[in-house]
Design an enzyme around this catalytic site. Structure first.
Site, PDB file in Angstrom:
ATOM      1  N   ASN A  69     -30.628 -23.683  47.786  1.00  0.00           N
ATOM      2  CA  ASN A  69     -31.339 -24.817  47.188  1.00  0.00           C
ATOM      3  C   ASN A  69     -30.496 -25.652  46.224  1.00  0.00           C
ATOM      4  OD1 ASN A  69     -31.433 -22.654  45.374  1.00  0.00           O
ATOM      5  ND2 ASN A  69     -33.289 -23.420  44.403  1.00  0.00           N
ATOM      6  N   LYS A  78     -19.688 -15.999  48.398  1.00  0.00           N
ATOM      7  CA  LYS A  78     -20.449 -15.999  49.661  1.00  0.00           C
ATOM      8  C   LYS A  78     -21.627 -16.957  49.535  1.00  0.00           C
ATOM      9  CE  LYS A  78     -23.717 -14.523  51.815  1.00  0.00           C
ATOM     10  NZ  LYS A  78     -24.306 -15.567  52.663  1.00  0.00           N
ATOM     11  N   GLY A 130     -31.111 -15.695  44.407  1.00  0.00           N
ATOM     12  CA  GLY A 130     -31.792 -15.721  45.699  1.00  0.00           C
ATOM     13  C   GLY A 130     -33.157 -15.097  45.576  1.00  0.00           C
ATOM     14  N   SER A 131     -33.606 -14.502  46.660  1.00  0.00           N
ATOM     15  CA  SER A 131     -34.967 -13.968  46.685  1.00  0.00           C
ATOM     16  C   SER A 131     -35.052 -12.641  45.931  1.00  0.00           C
ATOM     17  CB  SER A 131     -35.402 -13.757  48.134  1.00  0.00           C
ATOM     18  OG  SER A 131     -34.622 -12.738  48.716  1.00  0.00           O
ATOM     19  N   GLY A 182     -32.426  -9.425  45.897  1.00  0.00           N
ATOM     20  CA  GLY A 182     -31.920  -9.053  44.573  1.00  0.00           C
ATOM     21  C   GLY A 182     -32.224  -7.607  44.240  1.00  0.00           C
ATOM     22  N   GLU A 215     -30.627 -13.618  39.520  1.00  0.00           N
ATOM     23  CA  GLU A 215     -31.619 -14.664  39.258  1.00  0.00           C
ATOM     24  C   GLU A 215     -32.487 -14.753  40.500  1.00  0.00           C
ATOM     25  OE1 GLU A 215     -32.375 -16.062  36.589  1.00  0.00           O
ATOM     26  OE2 GLU A 215     -30.609 -15.558  35.399  1.00  0.00           O
ATOM     27  N   CYS A 236     -36.183 -22.814  41.777  1.00  0.00           N
ATOM     28  CA  CYS A 236     -36.799 -21.620  41.207  1.00  0.00           C
ATOM     29  C   CYS A 236     -37.507 -21.958  39.894  1.00  0.00           C
ATOM     30  CB  CYS A 236     -35.782 -20.507  41.032  1.00  0.00           C
ATOM     31  SG  CYS A 236     -34.281 -21.028  40.238  1.00  0.00           S
ATOM     32  N   GLN A 275     -38.508 -21.962  56.683  1.00  0.00           N
ATOM     33  CA  GLN A 275     -39.129 -22.220  55.380  1.00  0.00           C
ATOM     34  C   GLN A 275     -40.402 -23.060  55.552  1.00  0.00           C
ATOM     35  OE1 GLN A 275     -38.120 -20.916  52.292  1.00  0.00           O
ATOM     36  NE2 GLN A 275     -40.105 -21.728  51.658  1.00  0.00           N
ATOM     37  N   GLU A 288     -44.329 -16.804  45.064  1.00  0.00           N
ATOM     38  CA  GLU A 288     -43.535 -18.033  45.072  1.00  0.00           C
ATOM     39  C   GLU A 288     -43.525 -18.629  46.479  1.00  0.00           C
ATOM     40  OE1 GLU A 288     -39.243 -17.670  44.545  1.00  0.00           O
ATOM     41  OE2 GLU A 288     -39.352 -19.353  43.150  1.00  0.00           O
ATOM     42  N   GLU A 344     -27.065 -16.748  32.408  1.00  0.00           N
ATOM     43  CA  GLU A 344     -26.012 -17.594  32.961  1.00  0.00           C
ATOM     44  C   GLU A 344     -25.853 -18.826  32.073  1.00  0.00           C
ATOM     45  OE1 GLU A 344     -25.433 -17.392  37.272  1.00  0.00           O
ATOM     46  OE2 GLU A 344     -27.610 -17.475  37.380  1.00  0.00           O
TER      47      GLU A 344
END
Ligand code: ADP
Length: 479
Positions: free
Chosen positions: A147, A170, A223-224, A228, A245, A279, A326, A381, A460
């Site tokens: 995203n 990656k 990511g998801s 994670g 995150e 997010c 999606q 989400e 971060e």
């Protein structure tokens, strides 16, 4: 074909993936190498060999590289913004702004390389000095989502390099174009071979080699929640440093005393811009009784005026959903909200093409009212342009509903009351609180991150990034 970058060499992969424009699925953005596990291990080899000298590079060397990358990204923002909009589907102004943001992030961390300091402390024992310093941690694997194809990589790669680490990057499968362009800019900015490596490929295929190798000191992931949590479970057995995150289900509270214009702007901007694929998107609009109907009417009126079309067309407000998978997820959530009795106030429909006939994954911004915080649409989400309004009695109930979620990334309030704004700032269970500003859209020189299931590990961005990308050493010296 765009190759992987490993040890300073551009290498073809075991396969090739085709990058498709979600605004016009007839348009192929390019072909990108797909690594296999052996090539991923080769990248870790290169990064661990390069660490020895890069970890002892001077702050000036690191400043020069990062500053040059920032300058190039800023100079090429229009071209790279067009590429980003073409592969991801956010609008051109959003995409160009994101590339500029990536440039600013590199420049910020260029400066941080020079500003890193330690402490000299008097010992409690006579004749002993104590120094507390920060050192690089080693090879960092950066795994990023689709995203924010260039800003999220930038806010992981720039601090990793600034503090003397080497990187294996990656990117997400859907957006290799921006990642490859960033890798090319890095490769041409004076970085020694192996300090930065690009491994494109599917997470399930190359992921284990990039995250479970004992030579990888740290993994930074966005990511998801499902991925994670899997990474965290695997890393905990090896002690790999982790920064995760993950998702959000961000509330935006609108109180009776809110400025209606401000509230509508915050809601529409937070929930629907960038196709709701952030997010930090506000997806639960928690609105008190006396303003509820006026707020809903004004949001619907604003949604009627928005243009959903090709991300690169002039005048587009909202681009397509990133891909067909999606879009199906978004439509499934819409169906589930209707089945649970939510009232569809606007949108809800997919469109196979835009007004110019470009075939793509278009979805109208979708607003539900008459919803409860217990419905699936309020708990999970969606990651699309879908939001629901939850009616509440007063501020106390609004705060309780806002905090009643497994997530805790961003939390917003629209009010003119200092008392409620101050209370909300203190009591919102989120890493970021927004008062009369959108829940999405953050600065790059301050911490970014959340609580609860949204995040794990140090924050971060800003100087707080040093917490993750360095390790502290305490040295005692007898005089
Ligand atoms: P989404 O695609 O919904 O943003 P994912 O968590 O699936 O969320 O993907 C985020 C990033 O994680 C992508 O770069 C993806 O390739 C990567 N990924 C997915 N599975 C794994 C895995 N098992 N190991 C490492 N990375 C993974």
């Amino acid at each position: 074909m765009h190759a992987n970058l490993i040890g300073g060499q551009w290498l073809a992969g075991a396969g090739v993936a085709v990058n498709v424009n979600p605004s016009d699925t007839r348009d192929i953005v390019g072909e990108y190498a797909q690594a296999d596990p052996a090539q991923a291990r080769q990248a870790v080899d290169a990064a661990s060999q390069a660490f020895e000298s890069w970890s002892h590079s001077t702050p000036q060397q690191r400043f020069d590289v990062l500053d040059a990358v920032g300058t190039t990204l800023l100079a090429r923002r229009a071209e790279l913004g067009d590429l980003l909009a073409r592969e991801e589907g956010k609008t051109l102004p959003e995409a160009t702004g994101e590339v500029a943001r990536a440039g600013q992030i590199f420049k910020f961390f260029a400066g941080e390389a020079l500003r890193l300091t330690g402490d000299a402390v008097s010992s409690v024992r006579p004749g002993v000095g104590v120094e507390v310093t920060r050192e690089p941690i080693g090879v960092v694997t950066a795994i990023t989502p689709w995203n924010f194809p260039i800003a999220i990589p930038a806010w992981k790669i720039a601090p990793a390099l600034a503090y003397g680490n080497t990187v294996v990057f990656k990117p997400a499968e859907l957006v290799p174009g921006s990642a490859w362009a960033l890798a090319e800019v890095l490769a041409n900015s004076g970085l020694p071979a192996g300090v930065f490596n690009l491994v494109m490929g599917r997470g399930a295929v190359v992921g284990p080699a990039l995250t479970e190798d004992p030579r990888v000191a740290a993994v930074t992931f966005t990511g998801s929640a499902a991925t994670g949590q899997r990474l965290a479970a695997a890393a905990s057995t090896r002690g790999t440093k982790m920064q995760l995150e993950m998702g959000g289900k961000n509330p935006l509270v609108v109180l009776d005393d809110a400025d209606l214009e401000v509230a509508v702007h915050c809601a529409v901007q937070s929930a629907f811009y960038s196709t709701g694929q952030r997010c930090t998107a506000a997806s639960r609009l928690i609105v008190t009784d006396a303003i509820h109907d006026r707020f809903v009417a004004a949001v619907v009126k604003r949604l009627q005026s928005l243009t959903v079309a090709d991300a690169r067309s002039v005048g587009t407000d909202i681009g397509p959903v990133v891909d067909e998978v999606q879009l199906r997820i978004d439509l499934d959530y819409i169906a589930s909200a209707r089945a649970e009795g939510a009232h569809l106030a606007f949108g809800g429909e997919a469109r196979p093409s835009d007004a110019q006939g470009h075939p793509g994954h278009y979805l109208l911004p979708t607003l539900f009212t008459e919803t409860h915080n217990t419905m699936r649409i309020s708990r999970e989400e969606v990651f699309g342009p879908v939001a629901n309004v939850i009616r509440v009695r007063d501020y106390a109930e609004a705060l309780a509903v806002a905090n009643d979620t497994q997530f805790g990334l961003s939390s917003g309030i629209c009010t003119t009351s200092l008392k409620h704004a101050s209370h909300f700032k203190r009591h919102a269970q989120a890493g970021m609180v927004m008062v009369n500003v959108a829940t999405a859209g953050v600065d790059y020189h301050v911490p970014f991150g959340g609580r609860k299931a949204s995040s794990h590990g140090p924050r971060e961005q800003g100087r707080y990034a040093a917490e993750f990308y360095t390790t502290v050493k305490t040295a005692y010296t007898a005089a």
